[in-house]
Design an enzyme around this catalytic site. Structure first.
Site, short mmCIF file in Angstrom:
data_model
loop_
_atom_site.label_atom_id
_atom_site.label_comp_id
_atom_site.label_asym_id
_atom_site.label_seq_id
_atom_site.Cartn_x
_atom_site.Cartn_y
_atom_site.Cartn_z
N VAL A 1 0.81 -1.29 0.14
CA VAL A 1 0.20 0.08 -0.06
C VAL A 1 0.97 1.11 0.01
O VAL A 1 0.23 2.34 -0.20
CB VAL A 1 -0.91 0.11 1.37
CG1 VAL A 1 -2.01 -1.05 1.02
CG2 VAL A 1 -0.21 0.03 2.64
N LYS A 2 2.18 1.16 0.07
CA LYS A 2 2.94 2.38 0.28
C LYS A 2 3.13 2.97 -1.35
O LYS A 2 2.70 2.53 -2.45
CB LYS A 2 4.32 1.82 0.87
CG LYS A 2 4.09 1.39 2.36
CD LYS A 2 3.45 2.40 3.21
CE LYS A 2 3.55 2.13 4.76
NZ LYS A 2 3.01 0.69 5.14
N HIS A 3 4.04 3.93 -1.07
CA HIS A 3 4.19 4.89 -2.34
C HIS A 3 5.01 3.84 -3.46
O HIS A 3 4.70 4.17 -4.73
CB HIS A 3 5.25 6.05 -2.24
CG HIS A 3 4.50 6.67 -1.26
ND1 HIS A 3 4.48 6.73 0.08
CD2 HIS A 3 3.56 8.05 -1.55
CE1 HIS A 3 3.70 7.67 0.68
NE2 HIS A 3 3.19 8.56 -0.05
#
Ligand SMILES: Cc1ncc(COP(=O)(O)O)c(C=O)c1O
Length: 404
Positions: free
Chosen positions: A204-206
């Site tokens: 879910v991170k960048h």
């Protein structure tokens, strides 16, 4: 996400009460974006000579360091490993205290425990949801060794005041930047400011590597310690050994290595970081504009002089104006197929922390109040304009019902 997402027909009745949901399929709060170039990069690595300890790791580290403006970046197997490595090389040990915000993921506090040190929770500033420097001052003791700010949601902390406290006392700053890849404070990227900064590459991170993390630092001695720590405390990497079989363990360490397969994916993903940040900014701005017209909703905080990385969109419900509570609003949004969630139950309210440290409600009132009112809405670069409109429509529908 796939279109069309909006359903024809009557959507005024809440889905929770048997009406038609705003969306046909669940929109998650976050999700990875893996494209063909990522897949090619991984497949190329699988066909090559090095699956781990190879050149892709170094290439990813160099590109990442350049991206955030740090001298060194050391890749590890998760964001949690990055925090553990940073806490270890900062010299944390039994008897040391580390001051942190409780409005964070458990790993932020757990990494302090891994080192045998003690987490000391200081309250947040409700205007930013980040660690409040004034509250940090109140928690200082002769045993304080470090401050561990989390750039919650991607909004940079008040680094100036925190740095001033750290400098005056000779404390380390370890930043948890799991939410903040690409964020900027005073024109400088997060990752180039403190002694040690930890990043996560969870899906879910960048950017994602599946699982993975990175620690950045400008200090060559800390960088060397980090490299050893991720590799059993062994002095040199396999590929650096020229004609010698010896592997001397010179320090305490773990196997926290990131493989070349993961690194190839990370390097490929890094090329799309800026485009992802821009899309996140657009989505957050649309939410902000829509929620400005809903008095029961406090939009996610922003701050001038910073660039927000918008990992998540945490709004707060003014539950005093609502007949329904946060749980009901959460369930109603889920029924509309909007994947709302909550970041976070404050760490000091988790059963383990309550039992081990005797913490509980009243310790950090601002974090507790936020923890009771927060809702995270979907935010990820691949969201379409129709997805954004669905979330806003679902919020309007649910809030209309919740206000009674
Ligand atoms: C604030 C924060 N810190 C640390 C972590 C841990 O990262 P990872 O899941 O990569 O171990 C996360 C990830 O969820 C996080 O959100």
């Amino acid at each position: 996400m796939s279109e069309p997402t909006r359903l024809a027909g009557e959507t005024d009745t809440l889905a929770l009460l048997g009406g038609r949901p705003v969306r046909e399929r669940m929109l998650p709060y976050g999700r990875q974006h893996v494209d063909e170039s990522d897949i090619r990069a991984v497949v190329e690595t699988l066909r090559g000579d090095w699956l781990t300890n190879g050149p892709a790791v170094a290439r990813f580290e160099e590109a990442f360091a350049a991206q955030v403006g740090a001298r060194f970046a050391v890749a590890v197997s998760s964001g949690t490993a990055a925090l553990h490595a940073a806490a270890h090389v900062a010299g944390l040990g039994p008897g040391d205290e580390v001051i942190l915000s409780p409005l964070t993921f458990l790993a932020t506090a757990n990494c302090i425990l891994y080192c045998g040190a003690t987490p000391v929770f200081a309250d947040i500033d409700p205007a930013t949801l980040n660690l409040n420097p004034g509250q940090v001052e109140k928690k200082l003791s002769p045993r304080t060794k470090a401050i561990l700010p989390v750039h919650y949601a991607g909004l940079p902390c008040a680094m100036g005041p925190l740095q001033a406290i750290a400098q005056a006392r000779g404390l380390r700053i370890i930043e948890d930047a799991a939410h903040a890849l690409g964020a900027e404070w005073n024109g400088r990227r997060i990752g180039s400011l403190g002694d040690l900064t930890a990043f996560s590459f969870h899906p879910v991170k960048h950017i994602t590597t599946g699982e993975g993390g990175m620690v950045t630092t400008d200090d060559p001695a800390l960088a060397e310690k980090l490299r050893r720590f991720r590799n059993h405390g062994i002095e040199r990497q396999v590929r650096d050994r020229q004609g010698t079989w010896r592997q001397d363990m010179v320090a305490f360490g773990f196997n926290y290595r990131l493989s070349d397969i993961h690194s190839a994916l990370g390097l490929s993903q890094l090329g799309r970081l800026e485009a992802g940040l821009r899309r996140r900014e657009i989505i957050a701005a649309r939410y902000g504009a829509a929620f400005a017209a809903m008095p029961e909703v406090l939009p996610a905080p922003t701050r001038s002089g910073t660039r927000h990385a918008w990992h998540i969109y945490p709004l707060r419900l003014d539950t005093d104006r609502l007949r329904e509570d946060r749980e009901a609003v959460f369930r109603a949004l889920r029924a509309e197929n909007v994947g709302a969630t909550v970041h976070y139950l404050p760490v000091h309210l988790h059963p383990f922390y309550r039992e081990r440290f005797g913490t509980g409600r009243g310790l950090c009132p601002a974090a507790e109040e936020a923890g009771d009112r927060l809702l995270t809405l979907p935010l990820f670069p691949q969201m379409t304009d129709a997805d954004i409109a669905d979330v806003i429509a679902a919020m309007a529908k649910v809030i209309r019902w919740a206000r009674g």
